[in-house]
Design a protein around this motif. Structure first.
Motif, PDB file in Angstrom:
ATOM      1  N   SER A 184     -14.728  -3.531  -5.423  1.00 15.07           N
ATOM      2  CA  SER A 184     -14.963  -3.370  -3.981  1.00 15.07           C
ATOM      3  C   SER A 184     -15.863  -4.495  -3.513  1.00 15.07           C
ATOM      4  O   SER A 184     -16.761  -4.933  -4.238  1.00 15.07           O
ATOM      5  CB  SER A 184     -15.608  -2.016  -3.677  1.00 15.07           C
ATOM      6  OG  SER A 184     -16.870  -1.904  -4.320  1.00 15.07           O
ATOM      7  N   GLU A 185     -15.612  -4.976  -2.301  1.00  8.50           N
ATOM      8  CA  GLU A 185     -16.393  -6.076  -1.746  1.00  8.50           C
ATOM      9  C   GLU A 185     -16.694  -5.798  -0.280  1.00  8.50           C
ATOM     10  O   GLU A 185     -15.815  -5.367   0.483  1.00  8.50           O
ATOM     11  CB  GLU A 185     -15.643  -7.397  -1.875  1.00  8.50           C
ATOM     12  CG  GLU A 185     -16.373  -8.575  -1.231  1.00  8.50           C
ATOM     13  CD  GLU A 185     -15.596  -9.879  -1.297  1.00  8.50           C
ATOM     14  OE1 GLU A 185     -15.951 -10.821  -0.563  1.00  8.50           O
ATOM     15  OE2 GLU A 185     -14.620  -9.953  -2.073  1.00  8.50           O
ATOM     16  N   LYS A 221     -16.320  -7.590   6.712  1.00 11.58           N
ATOM     17  CA  LYS A 221     -15.182  -7.566   5.789  1.00 11.58           C
ATOM     18  C   LYS A 221     -15.371  -6.466   4.753  1.00 11.58           C
ATOM     19  O   LYS A 221     -16.424  -6.345   4.140  1.00 11.58           O
ATOM     20  CB  LYS A 221     -15.039  -8.917   5.082  1.00 11.58           C
ATOM     21  CG  LYS A 221     -13.977  -8.957   4.000  1.00 11.58           C
ATOM     22  CD  LYS A 221     -14.007 -10.302   3.290  1.00 11.58           C
ATOM     23  CE  LYS A 221     -13.038 -10.368   2.127  1.00 11.58           C
ATOM     24  NZ  LYS A 221     -13.123 -11.658   1.400  1.00 11.58           N
ATOM     25  N   SER A 222     -14.320  -5.673   4.547  1.00 17.16           N
ATOM     26  CA  SER A 222     -14.278  -4.682   3.480  1.00 17.16           C
ATOM     27  C   SER A 222     -12.994  -4.910   2.703  1.00 17.16           C
ATOM     28  O   SER A 222     -11.911  -4.916   3.291  1.00 17.16           O
ATOM     29  CB  SER A 222     -14.312  -3.257   4.045  1.00 17.16           C
ATOM     30  OG  SER A 222     -15.479  -3.045   4.809  1.00 17.16           O
ATOM     31  N   GLN A 223     -13.115  -5.086   1.394  1.00 14.63           N
ATOM     32  CA  GLN A 223     -11.931  -5.357   0.577  1.00 14.63           C
ATOM     33  C   GLN A 223     -12.004  -4.550  -0.707  1.00 14.63           C
ATOM     34  O   GLN A 223     -13.062  -4.416  -1.329  1.00 14.63           O
ATOM     35  CB  GLN A 223     -11.825  -6.851   0.249  1.00 14.63           C
ATOM     36  CG  GLN A 223     -10.579  -7.213  -0.541  1.00 14.63           C
ATOM     37  CD  GLN A 223     -10.302  -8.703  -0.557  1.00 14.63           C
ATOM     38  OE1 GLN A 223     -10.592  -9.401   0.421  1.00 14.63           O
ATOM     39  NE2 GLN A 223      -9.736  -9.191  -1.641  1.00 14.63           N
ATOM     40  N   PHE A 224     -10.837  -4.026  -1.114  1.00 18.11           N
ATOM     41  CA  PHE A 224     -10.751  -3.210  -2.312  1.00 18.11           C
ATOM     42  C   PHE A 224      -9.586  -3.717  -3.164  1.00 18.11           C
ATOM     43  O   PHE A 224      -8.478  -3.906  -2.658  1.00 18.11           O
ATOM     44  CB  PHE A 224     -10.566  -1.745  -1.936  1.00 18.11           C
ATOM     45  CG  PHE A 224     -11.632  -1.219  -1.016  1.00 18.11           C
ATOM     46  CD1 PHE A 224     -12.833  -0.750  -1.513  1.00 18.11           C
ATOM     47  CD2 PHE A 224     -11.442  -1.239   0.365  1.00 18.11           C
ATOM     48  CE1 PHE A 224     -13.829  -0.294  -0.660  1.00 18.11           C
ATOM     49  CE2 PHE A 224     -12.425  -0.772   1.226  1.00 18.11           C
ATOM     50  CZ  PHE A 224     -13.617  -0.315   0.710  1.00 18.11           C
ATOM     51  N   TYR A 247      -6.444  -4.596  -0.723  1.00 13.89           N
ATOM     52  CA  TYR A 247      -6.475  -4.169   0.679  1.00 13.89           C
ATOM     53  C   TYR A 247      -7.703  -4.777   1.329  1.00 13.89           C
ATOM     54  O   TYR A 247      -8.794  -4.785   0.745  1.00 13.89           O
ATOM     55  CB  TYR A 247      -6.536  -2.650   0.799  1.00 13.89           C
ATOM     56  CG  TYR A 247      -6.848  -2.184   2.210  1.00 13.89           C
ATOM     57  CD1 TYR A 247      -5.848  -2.099   3.176  1.00 13.89           C
ATOM     58  CD2 TYR A 247      -8.159  -1.886   2.583  1.00 13.89           C
ATOM     59  CE1 TYR A 247      -6.147  -1.701   4.475  1.00 13.89           C
ATOM     60  CE2 TYR A 247      -8.465  -1.491   3.882  1.00 13.89           C
ATOM     61  CZ  TYR A 247      -7.453  -1.405   4.816  1.00 13.89           C
ATOM     62  OH  TYR A 247      -7.750  -1.028   6.111  1.00 13.89           O
ATOM     63  N   ARG A 248      -7.523  -5.290   2.555  1.00 18.45           N
ATOM     64  CA  ARG A 248      -8.624  -5.949   3.256  1.00 18.45           C
ATOM     65  C   ARG A 248      -8.643  -5.525   4.725  1.00 18.45           C
ATOM     66  O   ARG A 248      -7.599  -5.445   5.377  1.00 18.45           O
ATOM     67  CB  ARG A 248      -8.462  -7.463   3.186  1.00 18.45           C
ATOM     68  CG  ARG A 248      -9.644  -8.256   3.745  1.00 18.45           C
ATOM     69  CD  ARG A 248      -9.255  -9.667   4.150  1.00 18.45           C
ATOM     70  NE  ARG A 248      -8.526  -9.670   5.410  1.00 18.45           N
ATOM     71  CZ  ARG A 248      -7.220  -9.744   5.519  1.00 18.45           C
ATOM     72  NH1 ARG A 248      -6.468  -9.830   4.445  1.00 18.45           N
ATOM     73  NH2 ARG A 248      -6.631  -9.729   6.706  1.00 18.45           N
TER      74      ARG A 248
END
Length: 891
Positions: A266-267, A273-276, A296-297
């Motif tokens: 996870s970022e 920005k949220s990214q998995f 997924y972003r």
């Protein structure tokens, strides 16, 4: 008829005879024994292609074998009761030994050995596609390999972050997650990877690029399924696939093994920005494996302007090792993703971000209001797709089959089919060529000095614009670009072994069929000069006292329309030979012959004034249609000589070609008589010499190169009178430079990696402006340096990276230059390890640590000249400082 039957009988007998030859098994002495073994890495990963040598201590005779995809080997001709020494050699790993092993009778003998990777980064070269394993030290070209760990530490926003610092590669980080500007050395090309095509697992993303101006990185997203990324400049490796004498970028995927693995990441990063991500791999049955990754972003764009985007991608593969040793792999991808793109805008005359009328810094003039831009056309109402940004939906399937027959003749077959719906909708924030102006000045310039009672209001709510605000005219260009592509390649490789000369001969063919649409529609609109600008309406009274509107819901005009369909078929044959003379000299020779046939259909257009008084350019249903075809050849010669176990010198020379971008061709009319274009290839010659060094703690190289490119069709978008038109220049150039890299293990815990590039590139031809001959090619820095200092101890890791980008010219006329800038990044991580080798990593970092606002590019629609003699200048600063945090679980 009798003659035909006789021929058939002879063929049948010959076939039976050949089968019988391979069916006969040699007799094996009763006093022989066999040994089986498994070779792995220290982390229990199987190693394919390890050279295993068994030497009888009494007779000194040796027998060799090679491990398969699962790391297994078998030798069945050893003597019972004899004692052997076993040696295990593999590129990038320390040699393994098993000494004084006494063989028992039968099949009870077995070995398990784990090899340790060498200290310096000398990973196996796969990009070369030459079916022989080499290290960077042994390869007669400039080649860089980035493993998964390095990619993870470098990535932030786009390919520009990953590729930045690679010798010979120039990148600009500013646009967003896709469409990174990537150039090669000093050649005058756009940033669409034209001279450095992207391959995924050995096959091009598109068989023919340049059917439109979208960079090929829009068709995929980087994920956790990437094992490594390799770039190769020069040499025979570039004669494979879609072909590129200058260089290529190959993304190599992870595949499954007998060990089940799962990674979840996870970022979270500013500005929203949220990214998995996940990656899972392992066995699916006997000798069958899988690897699957998903990403997924959701984000607010590279800079925030009110149009968040989101998307996802699934990408993976299935691999089956057949009983006869053949390997079949099926690759696949599905993507449905939208990303925003950030373009140049008016900055101040000192090349820094300006301030708006509210006193706040302007980071972008892009605006969510474009989601409502509407204009009436001859075909009805058209509404802008600007909110979609860069939108890609579709995917690919690819098969890769490897078969060995006739003892050691290797057959490799690849086929890839792709289909994408793609949009690239972008803001052209240079407006109509008028810098931001006071409200009164703008109105009188546009409408004449006799107007009265003009007023500016926000198109959304009708409120009045602040009197201190500047205004300007911008445009939104929708570009709809569906594409389908099929490409296939096969090769036959044969090893020839002699006393002192060994050769690997490869012959093969390549075919691709690419079809693309290119629909462009431009809508001009009026906006304020402010961060996240809002669109405006301008109303006025003319000289006769009549009240009029310059805009309708912010729209001023729709001046541009393009509707093209393009197709390209490429056919190529290639022949390469790798010669190894003794233990020191390697010589590569390669030839590629290729032909291209293409078709272009371009709709003609006309301009009308709609019911709202807005001028609209639209198609008239009549098409210019024409065919193009050309052929050419490429030759590559390269050599690497090992001076010692630590030093090698190399050199390469190539003569090659490029097929120009088909989007640059159009019918020209003279007195209503069409003049159809012809396809002429671009010619390129390059030479490189260098020296490489490898020792336990050092991996380094230094090289010099020279390149000449003739008949280059450079395609540009030039803004004239508020309309963005495509313009083609015929150019020639020459370039020379120095490149080098150093990977130095300073101590047990510290490692230094640094690269440098010096570039001198000038025009030798410029058809439309001969005065530019001798000028420096724009946007090519004279010097670049990338340096990373890494510290690792236990589970703690710290990395500091600084990229120095030297002085560049903004334009080909060399009227304006950009000052050098530094782009720094810091990354800190800590990893906890569990009893079952599972790990949890916590990672934080800062991109653009010192918040530098260095300029990457100027006004790309200004043509060959961009002057800095006004209050504002069109430019694109690097992305502002950003913080990120990642959590990574491996189990």
């Amino acid at each position: 008829m009798k003659k035909q039957k006789s021929v058939n009988r002879l063929l049948t007998l010959a076939l039976v005879w050949l089968i019988s030859l391979f069916a006969i098994e040699p007799a094996v002495a009763q006093n022989t024994a066999s040994i089986k073994g498994l070779v792995q890495t220290e982390s229990n990963e199987p190693l394919n292609g390890v050279s295993v040598t068994a030497t009888n201590l009494a007779t000194k005779k040796s027998v060799s074998a090679t491990t398969n995809e699962k790391g297994f080997f078998s030798i069945s001709t050893l003597q019972v009761g004899s004692t052997y020494n076993f040696t295990f050699s593999y590129i990038g790993y320390e040699t393994g030994y098993v000494n004084a092993f006494k063989l028992k009778e039968g099949n009870e003998n077995s070995l398990l050995i784990r090899l340790k990777q060498t200290a310096a980064d000398l990973t196996e070269i796969v990009t070369t596609a030459t079916n022989t394993k080499r290290t960077q030290f042994e390869t007669p070209m400039s080649i860089t390999s980035l493993n998964a760990e390095t990619i993870e530490s470098k990535k932030f926003n786009s390919n520009a972050d990953i590729l930045r610092g690679i010798p010979g590669i120039i990148t600009e980080n500013s646009g967003g997650a896709v469409a990174a500007n990537v150039y090669v050395r000093g050649l005058p090309t756009g940033g669409q990877y034209i001279l450095t095509p992207i391959h995924i697992d050995g096959m091009p993303v598109l068989g023919t690029a340049g059917l439109n101006s979208s960079a090929t990185d829009v068709y995929y997203r980087n994920d956790l399924n990437i094992a490594k990324i390799e770039t190769a400049l020069g040499g025979v490796s570039n004669l494979y696939g879609s072909g590129s004498v200058v260089g290529l970028i190959n993304i190599i995927s992870k595949t499954g093994t007998d060990v089940q693995k799962t990674t979840v990441q996870s970022e979270f990063a500013t500005p929203g920005k949220s990214q998995f991500d996940f990656q899972i791999s392992g066995p699916t049955g006997k000798n069958a494996y899988y690897s699957l990754a998903g990403t997924y972003r959701y984000d607010n764009g590279p800079v925030v302007f009110g149009l968040p985007t989101q998307g996802y991608q699934l990408r993976g593969n299935l691999k089956k090792i057949l009983d006869n040793g053949d390997v079949f792999t099926l690759y696949g991808q599905y993507i449905n993703d939208k990303a925003q793109y950030y373009l140049p805008y008016p900055i101040d005359s000192t090349f820094h971000r300006p301030q708006g009328w509210d006193g706040k810094t302007i980071y972008t003039l892009e605006t969510k209001d474009v989601d409502n831009l509407t204009v009436k056309t001859p075909n009805g109402v058209y509404q802008s797709k600007g909110a979609n940004g860069v939108f890609t939906k579709g995917g690919y399937l690819m098969v890769d089959y490897k078969h060995t027959f006739l003892n050691d003749l290797k057959f490799d077959f690849k086929a890839k089919a792709a289909n994408y719906y793609h949009e690239f909708n972008f803001f052209n924030l240079s407006g109509s060529g008028v810098n931001p102006a006071p409200q009164g000045n703008f109105a009188t310039v546009k409408l004449g000095s006799t107007i009265t009672a003009f007023n500016y209001t926000y198109a959304g709510d009708g409120t009045t614009l602040n009197n201190n605000a500047l205004v300007l005219e911008n445009n939104m260009t929708d570009r709809i670009r569906p594409v389908n592509d099929f490409a296939t390649q096969f090769s036959l490789t044969k090893d020839f072994t002699g006393k002192s000369v060994n050769q690997t001969l490869t012959i093969g063919g390549y075919f691709s069929n690419t079809n693309a649409g290119d629909f462009n529609f431009q809508i001009n609109y009026l906006s304020e000069f402010n961060d996240k600008a809002r669109i405006l309406n301008l109303n006025y009274t003319d000289a006769l006292g009549v009240k009029k509107a310059y805009t309708v819901d912010g729209v001023t005009t729709a001046p541009q329309y393009v509707n093209k369909y393009l197709s390209s078929i490429k056919k190529a044959a290639f022949l390469t030979n790798e010669v190894r003379i003794g233990q020191k000299l390697r010589v590569d020779v390669g030839l590629r012959v290729e032909g291209q046939t293409a078709n272009v259909s371009s709709e003609k257009k006309a301009t009308i004034t709609n019911a709202d008084g807005i001028k609209v350019t639209w198609g008239n249903g009549v098409y210019d249609r024409f065919d193009l075809n050309a052929s050419d050849w490429a030759l590559s010669l390269a050599s690497n000589y090992k001076l010692s176990n630590q030093f090698a010198i190399y050199g390469n020379f190539s003569r090659g070609y490029y097929f120009p971008e088909l989007r640059s061709y159009a019918v020209v009319y003279s007195n209503n008589v069409p003049q159809y274009p012809t396809l002429t290839t671009e010619k390129i010659k390059q030479a490189e010499i260098g020296i490489k060094h490898y020792s336990k703690n050092v991996n380094a190289s230094l090289s010099a190169y020279y390149e000449m490119l003739d008949n280059r069709r450079s395609v540009a978008y030039v803004l004239t009178g508020g309309v963005v038109n495509q313009v083609t220049y015929i150019t020639g150039s020459k370039a020379y430079g120095i490149e080098g890299f150093l990977n130095y293990k300073l101590s047990k815990n510290f490692n230094l990696y640094t690269t440098l590039s010096y570039i001198n590139s000038t025009y030798t031809n410029f058809d439309q402006t001969p005065a530019l001959v001798g000028n420096t090619v724009s946007r090519r820095p004279n010097f670049m340096n990338d340096a990373t200092l890494e510290y690792k101890a236990g589970g703690f890791a710290f990395r500091f990276n600084n990229f120095y980008n030297g002085r560049r010219f903004a334009d080909d006329a060399n009227t304006t230059s950009f000052a050098p800038y530094n782009l720094s990044k810091i990354d800190v991580s800590y990893t906890l390890k569990g009893a079952k080798k599972e790990t949890v990593s916590f990672n934080v970092g800062i991109f653009n640590l010192f918040d530098n606002d260095g300029i990457t590019e100027g006004n790309f629609t200004a043509g060959t000249t961009q002057l800095n003699n006004q209050k504002y200048f069109i430019g694109r600063p690097v992305l502002p400082r950003s913080f990120y945090a990642r959590t990574i679980l491996n189990f």
